[in-house]
Design a protein around this motif. Sequence first.
Motif, PDB file in Angstrom:
ATOM      1  N   UNK A 241       0.824  -1.211   0.000  1.00 30.10           N
ATOM      2  CA  UNK A 241       0.000   0.000   0.000  1.00 30.10           C
ATOM      3  C   UNK A 241       0.859   1.262   0.000  1.00 30.10           C
ATOM      4  N   UNK A 242       2.015   1.202   0.643  1.00 29.36           N
ATOM      5  CA  UNK A 242       2.930   2.339   0.692  1.00 29.36           C
ATOM      6  C   UNK A 242       3.501   2.629  -0.691  1.00 29.36           C
ATOM      7  N   UNK A 243       3.750   1.575  -1.463  1.00 24.93           N
ATOM      8  CA  UNK A 243       4.279   1.743  -2.817  1.00 24.93           C
ATOM      9  C   UNK A 243       3.208   2.168  -3.804  1.00 24.93           C
ATOM     10  N   UNK A 244       1.951   1.831  -3.536  1.00 24.99           N
ATOM     11  CA  UNK A 244       0.858   2.073  -4.483  1.00 24.99           C
ATOM     12  C   UNK A 244       0.017   3.299  -4.143  1.00 24.99           C
ATOM     13  N   UNK A 245       0.493   4.188  -3.298  1.00 23.90           N
ATOM     14  CA  UNK A 245      -0.253   5.388  -2.910  1.00 23.90           C
ATOM     15  C   UNK A 245      -1.576   5.039  -2.226  1.00 23.90           C
ATOM     16  N   UNK A 246      -1.646   3.907  -1.543  1.00 25.62           N
ATOM     17  CA  UNK A 246      -2.912   3.473  -0.973  1.00 25.62           C
ATOM     18  C   UNK A 246      -3.093   3.842   0.494  1.00 25.62           C
ATOM     19  N   UNK A 247      -2.094   4.459   1.126  1.00 21.69           N
ATOM     20  CA  UNK A 247      -2.238   4.849   2.519  1.00 21.69           C
ATOM     21  C   UNK A 247      -2.980   6.174   2.606  1.00 21.69           C
ATOM     22  N   UNK A 248      -3.984   6.213   3.460  1.00 26.54           N
ATOM     23  CA  UNK A 248      -4.759   7.429   3.657  1.00 26.54           C
ATOM     24  C   UNK A 248      -3.952   8.409   4.508  1.00 26.54           C
ATOM     25  N   UNK A 249      -3.976   9.678   4.121  1.00 26.89           N
ATOM     26  CA  UNK A 249      -3.216  10.669   4.872  1.00 26.89           C
ATOM     27  C   UNK A 249      -3.732  10.855   6.284  1.00 26.89           C
ATOM     28  N   UNK A 250      -4.923  10.327   6.571  1.00 25.09           N
ATOM     29  CA  UNK A 250      -5.456  10.413   7.928  1.00 25.09           C
ATOM     30  C   UNK A 250      -5.146   9.172   8.750  1.00 25.09           C
ATOM     31  N   UNK A 251      -4.432   8.198   8.131  1.00 21.89           N
ATOM     32  CA  UNK A 251      -4.222   6.920   8.802  1.00 21.89           C
ATOM     33  C   UNK A 251      -3.293   7.031   9.986  1.00 21.89           C
ATOM     34  N   UNK A 280       5.844   5.876  -1.110  1.00 23.55           N
ATOM     35  CA  UNK A 280       7.275   5.693  -1.330  1.00 23.55           C
ATOM     36  C   UNK A 280       7.846   6.682  -2.330  1.00 23.55           C
ATOM     37  N   UNK A 281       7.070   7.078  -3.331  1.00 25.55           N
ATOM     38  CA  UNK A 281       7.607   7.996  -4.337  1.00 25.55           C
ATOM     39  C   UNK A 281       8.002   9.320  -3.699  1.00 25.55           C
ATOM     40  N   UNK A 282       7.171   9.850  -2.828  1.00 29.23           N
ATOM     41  CA  UNK A 282       7.535  11.084  -2.126  1.00 29.23           C
ATOM     42  C   UNK A 282       8.833  10.905  -1.352  1.00 29.23           C
ATOM     43  N   UNK A 283       8.963   9.752  -0.702  1.00 34.04           N
ATOM     44  CA  UNK A 283      10.172   9.485   0.079  1.00 34.04           C
ATOM     45  C   UNK A 283      11.398   9.411  -0.822  1.00 34.04           C
ATOM     46  N   UNK A 284      11.266   8.774  -1.973  1.00 32.21           N
ATOM     47  CA  UNK A 284      12.391   8.691  -2.902  1.00 32.21           C
ATOM     48  C   UNK A 284      12.786  10.065  -3.418  1.00 32.21           C
ATOM     49  N   UNK A 285      11.805  10.885  -3.767  1.00 35.59           N
ATOM     50  CA  UNK A 285      12.110  12.213  -4.285  1.00 35.59           C
ATOM     51  C   UNK A 285      12.780  13.082  -3.225  1.00 35.59           C
ATOM     52  N   UNK A 286      12.298  12.984  -1.997  1.00 35.55           N
ATOM     53  CA  UNK A 286      12.920  13.794  -0.944  1.00 35.55           C
ATOM     54  C   UNK A 286      14.304  13.275  -0.567  1.00 35.55           C
ATOM     55  N   UNK A 287      14.554  11.988  -0.773  1.00 37.04           N
ATOM     56  CA  UNK A 287      15.918  11.481  -0.576  1.00 37.04           C
ATOM     57  C   UNK A 287      16.855  12.110  -1.600  1.00 37.04           C
ATOM     58  N   UNK A 288      16.381  12.267  -2.830  1.00 31.61           N
ATOM     59  CA  UNK A 288      17.179  12.941  -3.860  1.00 31.61           C
ATOM     60  C   UNK A 288      17.375  14.410  -3.497  1.00 31.61           C
ATOM     61  N   UNK A 289      16.302  15.058  -3.025  1.00 34.13           N
ATOM     62  CA  UNK A 289      16.427  16.454  -2.610  1.00 34.13           C
ATOM     63  C   UNK A 289      17.461  16.613  -1.496  1.00 34.13           C
ATOM     64  N   UNK A 290      17.431  15.684  -0.538  1.00 40.90           N
ATOM     65  CA  UNK A 290      18.397  15.748   0.565  1.00 40.90           C
ATOM     66  C   UNK A 290      19.816  15.534   0.068  1.00 40.90           C
ATOM     67  N   UNK A 291      19.979  14.613  -0.879  1.00 44.55           N
ATOM     68  CA  UNK A 291      21.313  14.336  -1.427  1.00 44.55           C
ATOM     69  C   UNK A 291      21.856  15.548  -2.173  1.00 44.55           C
ATOM     70  N   UNK A 292      20.992  16.257  -2.893  1.00 42.55           N
ATOM     71  CA  UNK A 292      21.436  17.469  -3.593  1.00 42.55           C
ATOM     72  C   UNK A 292      21.803  18.566  -2.591  1.00 42.55           C
ATOM     73  N   UNK A 293      21.032  18.676  -1.520  1.00 41.97           N
ATOM     74  CA  UNK A 293      21.348  19.668  -0.484  1.00 41.97           C
ATOM     75  C   UNK A 293      22.685  19.366   0.179  1.00 41.97           C
ATOM     76  N   UNK A 294      22.983  18.080   0.351  1.00 50.55           N
ATOM     77  CA  UNK A 294      24.266  17.706   0.955  1.00 50.55           C
ATOM     78  C   UNK A 294      25.444  18.219   0.137  1.00 50.55           C
ATOM     79  N   UNK A 295      25.242  18.309  -1.176  1.00 49.13           N
ATOM     80  CA  UNK A 295      26.308  18.792  -2.052  1.00 49.13           C
ATOM     81  C   UNK A 295      26.243  20.302  -2.265  1.00 49.13           C
TER      82      UNK A 295
END
Length: 512
Positions: A241-251, A280-295
């Motif tokens: 569900x985390x990979x498929x955008x199936x978690x409700x933001x109120x969960x 998971x997609x949001x998490x992956x994108x923010x991991x990239x954002x964090x990696x760019x900030x590190x540099x």
Amino acid sequence: MMMRRRSLWSLVSLLCIMVCATPAAICQTGPQAESVSDPGSYPVEANTIGINYGQVADNLPTPQEAVLLIQSMKIGRVKLFDSDPAVMSALANTGLQVISALPNDGISAVASSSTTAEQWVQDNVLAYYPATDITTIHVGNELWSQPGFQPLWDQLMPCILNIHASLTYHNLSQAIKVSTAVAFNALAASYPPSAGVFSEEIAVPYVQPLLQFLSETHSYFYINAYPYFAWAGDPAQIPLEYALFELDSSSSSSSSSTASTTSVTAAGVVLDGHLKYYNMLDAQLDAVNAAMEQLGYGDVRVAISETGWPTAGDPGQLGCNIPNAANYNRRLVTKMLSTSSSVLGTPSRPGIFIPTFIFALFNEDLKPGPGTERHWGLLYPNGTNVYSIDMTGQMGSFTFNSTSSSKAPNLTPASRNNPLNDLDPPPPPASSIFNQFPGFDISCGSSTMSSRSFKTTTTFTTVRAAFNLLLQQPANIPLTAARLLEFFFPLLLLPLTITAFLFLSIHLDSLQ
């Protein structure tokens, strides 16, 4: 009586307007909305989704037919893996924004010679632009992910700079950006997202110069992000569900919004400091954002050059089936094209539009590797849908049955992981085209009919739905014929409207 007649005339006039509105006019979504932009110098983007158009197959439609299909799906951007002349010509005067590419095998020559770079720009950009709306050139694809490409690592930036210099000479460097597509495994760490960091081997010598260039030219850092691969690599620890955008933001509303540690809630939501990750997609994108900030380049914006979910694969490849793919891509489009600032962007960079390209347009039967490689398409090679999807983002994923497709029933949680579900499904025959979308009008982006009520709707509504389906299938019904039918449709109903008006007028006169 005169007042009654005027009211009647107003009513009939309104009816005429409703009748004479063609299906295409009803389905117009209006001008493409512009999304929220960050305070930087990146241009405001049109609110449209993109598609990867690959041709590693021996059974695909012609480029002209493929472009008609792309347009019929209301897609606004196309990403190519080269600059094939037939495709570039087919994209001319379509309004589609295009990412073209210099393939990996062409990098060395262009990197070593400004003259060669100028010739490449002449042959692959100036020969088509501006009729073909080239917005970006990708130099190479996933260079840092395969050891065999390591000899090209030192040539990537010289190649990018040579192409950029040629574009600058032709006064095109503002209109046409230069970048490259990077695989997600360029990161050495991605969990939690705030700990994202690039591999030490490439971070300073290769990624940092690229980020400097992207920052100076306001170009995107393009990432190929696939939650499917991360989930399939560790399905015991990562909820589907985390990979498929199936978690409700109120969960996880009961969880503290000011958590200072990294944790995972019982619902599968990832807490990273004060940020919550429901997919998971949001998490992956923010991991990239964090990696760019590190540099030192937190100002560079991220775009998704590839993402998607496979519809079939080899035995042993988990979760690759039509329902999972449909759910992922439907929710992806809904999220990425949302006009809500609370949905747009990522937890660490909210409210910012992220250009996104789904992989891919077609199933490609000649791609090497495991079975999943040949089953990412939204369309079969004959142009019919693998599953229904609204690419305008207006319908919302909730409108679809959660796991509906053109052939697959709802699956139990256990069977959703079964690789044999929908294994290499055959494309439906052209004669079954009206059976693919029983419950909604895909081109309008809104649902007015359920599959239960489809047969009991008025003839008027049913005919309109049929016309919309005709317009969505140019591979099976010529587009020109559909447009002629669309044009004559209101003319057929106009005599009926006039007859009704005359009948009511005479009836009212007799009552005087």
